[in-house]
Design a protein around this motif. Structure first.
Motif, PDB file in Angstrom:
ATOM      1  N   ALA A  54       4.939   3.830   7.546  1.00  0.00           N
ATOM      2  CA  ALA A  54       3.591   3.742   7.074  1.00  0.00           C
ATOM      3  C   ALA A  54       3.252   2.448   6.313  1.00  0.00           C
ATOM      4  O   ALA A  54       4.265   1.716   5.805  1.00  0.00           O
ATOM      5  N   GLU A  55       2.223   2.003   6.293  1.00  0.00           N
ATOM      6  CA  GLU A  55       1.709   0.617   5.866  1.00  0.00           C
ATOM      7  C   GLU A  55       0.565   0.820   4.730  1.00  0.00           C
ATOM      8  O   GLU A  55      -0.597   1.477   5.103  1.00  0.00           O
ATOM      9  N   LEU A  56       0.687   0.370   3.653  1.00  0.00           N
ATOM     10  CA  LEU A  56      -0.529   0.707   2.552  1.00  0.00           C
ATOM     11  C   LEU A  56      -0.728  -0.691   2.031  1.00  0.00           C
ATOM     12  O   LEU A  56       0.008  -1.707   1.640  1.00  0.00           O
ATOM     13  N   ALA A  57      -2.224  -1.049   1.854  1.00  0.00           N
ATOM     14  CA  ALA A  57      -2.714  -2.150   0.997  1.00  0.00           C
ATOM     15  C   ALA A  57      -3.402  -1.543  -0.200  1.00  0.00           C
ATOM     16  O   ALA A  57      -4.411  -0.916   0.026  1.00  0.00           O
ATOM     17  N   VAL A  58      -3.001  -1.912  -1.273  1.00  0.00           N
ATOM     18  CA  VAL A  58      -3.763  -1.535  -2.511  1.00  0.00           C
ATOM     19  C   VAL A  58      -3.926  -2.574  -3.526  1.00  0.00           C
ATOM     20  O   VAL A  58      -3.329  -3.503  -3.697  1.00  0.00           O
ATOM     21  N   GLU A  59      -5.194  -2.615  -3.992  1.00  0.00           N
ATOM     22  CA  GLU A  59      -5.589  -3.778  -5.148  1.00  0.00           C
ATOM     23  C   GLU A  59      -5.459  -2.926  -6.559  1.00  0.00           C
ATOM     24  O   GLU A  59      -6.076  -1.800  -6.722  1.00  0.00           O
ATOM     25  N   VAL A  60      -4.662  -3.731  -7.251  1.00  0.00           N
ATOM     26  CA  VAL A  60      -4.531  -3.278  -8.672  1.00  0.00           C
ATOM     27  C   VAL A  60      -4.787  -4.520  -9.545  1.00  0.00           C
ATOM     28  O   VAL A  60      -5.075  -5.521  -9.168  1.00  0.00           O
ATOM     29  N   GLU A  93      -1.824 -12.742  -8.334  1.00  0.00           N
ATOM     30  CA  GLU A  93      -0.408 -12.500  -7.627  1.00  0.00           C
ATOM     31  C   GLU A  93      -0.753 -11.604  -6.372  1.00  0.00           C
ATOM     32  O   GLU A  93      -1.570 -10.779  -6.388  1.00  0.00           O
ATOM     33  N   THR A  94       0.237 -11.802  -5.394  1.00  0.00           N
ATOM     34  CA  THR A  94       0.258 -10.614  -4.315  1.00  0.00           C
ATOM     35  C   THR A  94       1.711 -10.379  -4.040  1.00  0.00           C
ATOM     36  O   THR A  94       2.513 -11.416  -4.201  1.00  0.00           O
ATOM     37  N   SER A  95       2.085  -9.088  -3.740  1.00  0.00           N
ATOM     38  CA  SER A  95       3.441  -8.789  -3.566  1.00  0.00           C
ATOM     39  C   SER A  95       3.639  -7.995  -2.480  1.00  0.00           C
ATOM     40  O   SER A  95       2.767  -7.165  -2.108  1.00  0.00           O
ATOM     41  N   ARG A  96       4.689  -7.940  -1.598  1.00  0.00           N
ATOM     42  CA  ARG A  96       4.920  -7.179  -0.348  1.00  0.00           C
ATOM     43  C   ARG A  96       6.333  -6.394  -0.714  1.00  0.00           C
ATOM     44  O   ARG A  96       7.311  -7.020  -0.940  1.00  0.00           O
ATOM     45  N   GLY A 115      -3.748   2.430  -7.099  1.00  0.00           N
ATOM     46  CA  GLY A 115      -4.707   1.236  -7.477  1.00  0.00           C
ATOM     47  C   GLY A 115      -5.903   1.688  -6.551  1.00  0.00           C
ATOM     48  O   GLY A 115      -6.150   2.960  -5.922  1.00  0.00           O
ATOM     49  N   LYS A 116      -6.718   0.725  -6.133  1.00  0.00           N
ATOM     50  CA  LYS A 116      -7.701   0.866  -5.029  1.00  0.00           C
ATOM     51  C   LYS A 116      -7.137   0.651  -3.888  1.00  0.00           C
ATOM     52  O   LYS A 116      -6.790  -0.207  -3.359  1.00  0.00           O
ATOM     53  N   LEU A 117      -7.291   1.620  -2.930  1.00  0.00           N
ATOM     54  CA  LEU A 117      -6.588   2.157  -1.586  1.00  0.00           C
ATOM     55  C   LEU A 117      -7.532   0.830  -0.597  1.00  0.00           C
ATOM     56  O   LEU A 117      -8.830   1.358  -0.472  1.00  0.00           O
ATOM     57  N   LEU A 118      -6.943  -0.035  -0.262  1.00  0.00           N
ATOM     58  CA  LEU A 118      -7.938  -0.740   0.772  1.00  0.00           C
ATOM     59  C   LEU A 118      -7.439  -0.372   2.207  1.00  0.00           C
ATOM     60  O   LEU A 118      -8.548  -0.481   3.146  1.00  0.00           O
ATOM     61  N   SER A 119      -6.336  -0.062   2.531  1.00  0.00           N
ATOM     62  CA  SER A 119      -6.036   0.330   3.971  1.00  0.00           C
ATOM     63  C   SER A 119      -4.814   1.209   4.006  1.00  0.00           C
ATOM     64  O   SER A 119      -3.700   1.015   3.062  1.00  0.00           O
ATOM     65  N   ARG A 120      -4.563   1.877   5.162  1.00  0.00           N
ATOM     66  CA  ARG A 120      -3.512   2.943   5.138  1.00  0.00           C
ATOM     67  C   ARG A 120      -3.396   3.183   6.598  1.00  0.00           C
ATOM     68  O   ARG A 120      -3.977   3.717   7.245  1.00  0.00           O
ATOM     69  N   THR A 121      -2.231   3.110   7.234  1.00  0.00           N
ATOM     70  CA  THR A 121      -1.727   3.518   8.512  1.00  0.00           C
ATOM     71  C   THR A 121      -0.455   4.177   8.481  1.00  0.00           C
ATOM     72  O   THR A 121       0.571   3.588   7.572  1.00  0.00           O
ATOM     73  N   ILE A 165       8.417   2.580   4.313  1.00  0.00           N
ATOM     74  CA  ILE A 165       6.755   2.425   3.795  1.00  0.00           C
ATOM     75  C   ILE A 165       6.753   0.826   3.391  1.00  0.00           C
ATOM     76  O   ILE A 165       7.524   0.398   2.437  1.00  0.00           O
ATOM     77  N   THR A 166       5.895   0.125   3.929  1.00  0.00           N
ATOM     78  CA  THR A 166       5.628  -1.331   3.446  1.00  0.00           C
ATOM     79  C   THR A 166       4.179  -1.160   2.804  1.00  0.00           C
ATOM     80  O   THR A 166       3.074  -0.708   3.107  1.00  0.00           O
ATOM     81  N   LEU A 167       4.492  -1.674   1.655  1.00  0.00           N
ATOM     82  CA  LEU A 167       3.242  -1.902   0.416  1.00  0.00           C
ATOM     83  C   LEU A 167       3.154  -3.099  -0.043  1.00  0.00           C
ATOM     84  O   LEU A 167       3.787  -4.010  -0.339  1.00  0.00           O
ATOM     85  N   GLU A 168       1.677  -3.631   0.197  1.00  0.00           N
ATOM     86  CA  GLU A 168       1.161  -4.790  -0.043  1.00  0.00           C
ATOM     87  C   GLU A 168       0.100  -4.609  -1.356  1.00  0.00           C
ATOM     88  O   GLU A 168      -0.900  -3.920  -1.499  1.00  0.00           O
ATOM     89  N   LEU A 169       0.484  -5.372  -2.348  1.00  0.00           N
ATOM     90  CA  LEU A 169      -0.075  -5.436  -3.736  1.00  0.00           C
ATOM     91  C   LEU A 169      -0.943  -6.393  -3.901  1.00  0.00           C
ATOM     92  O   LEU A 169      -0.189  -7.593  -3.734  1.00  0.00           O
ATOM     93  N   THR A 170      -2.187  -6.665  -4.121  1.00  0.00           N
ATOM     94  CA  THR A 170      -2.971  -7.841  -4.749  1.00  0.00           C
ATOM     95  C   THR A 170      -3.727  -7.479  -5.889  1.00  0.00           C
ATOM     96  O   THR A 170      -4.423  -6.380  -6.121  1.00  0.00           O
TER      97      THR A 170
END
Length: 326
Positions: free
Chosen positions: A100-106, A140-143, A164-170, A243-248
């Motif tokens: 799974a891959e998640l992109a979340v804005e915090v 900052e941004t973290s992976r 946080g705010k979910l930007l994308s999820r696969t 699970i790959t998590l992208e935090l921005t």
């Protein structure tokens, strides 16, 4: 006398009857064995092409080993007894690779990273990799790459998506049950093959046979180690989900009152252009200096040689005309 003759004639009849009965029983048992063997062959026929290829290669290698071992080859019954079939219950288990891959804005990336670590550890998983980058000194941004057990995968995924705010999820689920079963079967076959070659080596006496069997053993052990590595890789990928998590962070607001460049900005730009021009001129002069020095030296030498020739011509002309009359 007649009764004795009757009994004597009845004995061969009973013996023939018993022989026919035994033949019938033997034929029935043989038919049952063939039916069982046919069912097993039909079930094995559903395997993959890789299993068939491995079996053919093993049979060919076994033939070479038998020829090398000669009279030292064990019987077919011993080889069949040493062969271990894969566990029938293993095929009932479904093996799935989940990613799974998640992109979340915090609001705060460091706090979100710490919360993601806690969520993975509470779920019995771990943080496989982590990288953090600061962009424009503003945010900052973290992976993060998290590995969690498959039975806690959905729970951890929901926790991370709600941070946080979910930007994308696969997400993706790949069934590799056939590969796992096939690998287990090939490992069992390869182990039997290795054991067979070792037994041949223990019985071999000729040096040529020993050398040949050592080559066969090395190749079969290498193939077995490769299969074991494949099984370990499949076990790791199916037991732990990735699970790959992208935090921005939210973009920083632009500074107010920025109405374009002014006089000071123009002055700074002009001064920079002036300094840059002088620098390039100095570079050009420095590059041309050796050529200029050489040209000046050549010009001075040419003028000196010309003046010397003119003086010599004047002296020769004066000697030719002689002294002037009084």
């Amino acid at each position: 006398m007649d009764s004795g003759a009757d009994r004597s004639s009845a004995r061969p009849a009973r013996a023939a009857h018993r022989a026919r009965s035994r033949a019938v029983l033997a034929a029935g048992a043989l038919a049952a064995l063939l039916a069982v063997g046919g069912c097993g062959a039909a079930s094995d026929g559903g395997g993959t092409a890789d299993r068939s290829l491995a079996s053919s290669e093993d049979a060919e290698a076994g033939g070479r080993a038998d020829r090398a071992g000669g009279q030292y080859a064990p019987g077919a019954d011993a080889a069949k007894q040493a062969r271990k079939a894969p566990d029938p219950g293993a095929s009932a288990v479904t093996h799935v690779i989940r990613t799974a891959e998640l992109a979340v804005e915090v609001r705060d990336v460091p706090k979100a990273v710490a919360a993601a670590r806690v969520a993975a550890q509470d779920g019995g998983g771990l943080v496989a990799s982590e990288s953090t980058e600061r962009l424009d000194d503003a945010y900052e941004t973290s992976r993060l790459v998290l590995r969690v057990p498959r039975d806690r995968y959905e729970e951890v995924l929901r926790t991370l998506a709600g941070s946080g705010k979910l930007l994308s999820r696969t997400s993706d689920a790949k069934d590799v049950t056939d590969r796992v079963v096939d690998t287990e079967s090939r490992i069992a076959t390869q182990r039997t093959s290795v054991a067979r070659v070792r037994e041949l080596m223990d019985r071999a006496d000729e040096l040529a046979d020993v050398v040949t069997l050592e080559g066969e053993l090395s190749s079969r052990q290498a193939a077995l180690e490769s299969l074991l590595a494949q099984r370990a890789n499949l076990k790791d990928r199916t037991s732990l989900a990735t699970i790959t998590l992208e935090l921005t962070e939210r973009d920083a607001p632009e500074p107010a009152g920025d109405d374009g460049p002014g006089f000071v900005d123009a002055l700074d730009g002009g001064w920079d252009a002036f300094v840059t021009t002088l620098r390039w001129i100095a570079v050009a002069v420095g590059a041309a200096a050796p050529f200029l020095v050489t040209a000046v030296a050549a010009l001075v030498g040419w003028r000196a040689a010309r003046a010397r020739r003119e003086r010599r011509g004047a002296a020769a002309e004066q000697r030719a005309t002689g002294p002037a009359a009084p």
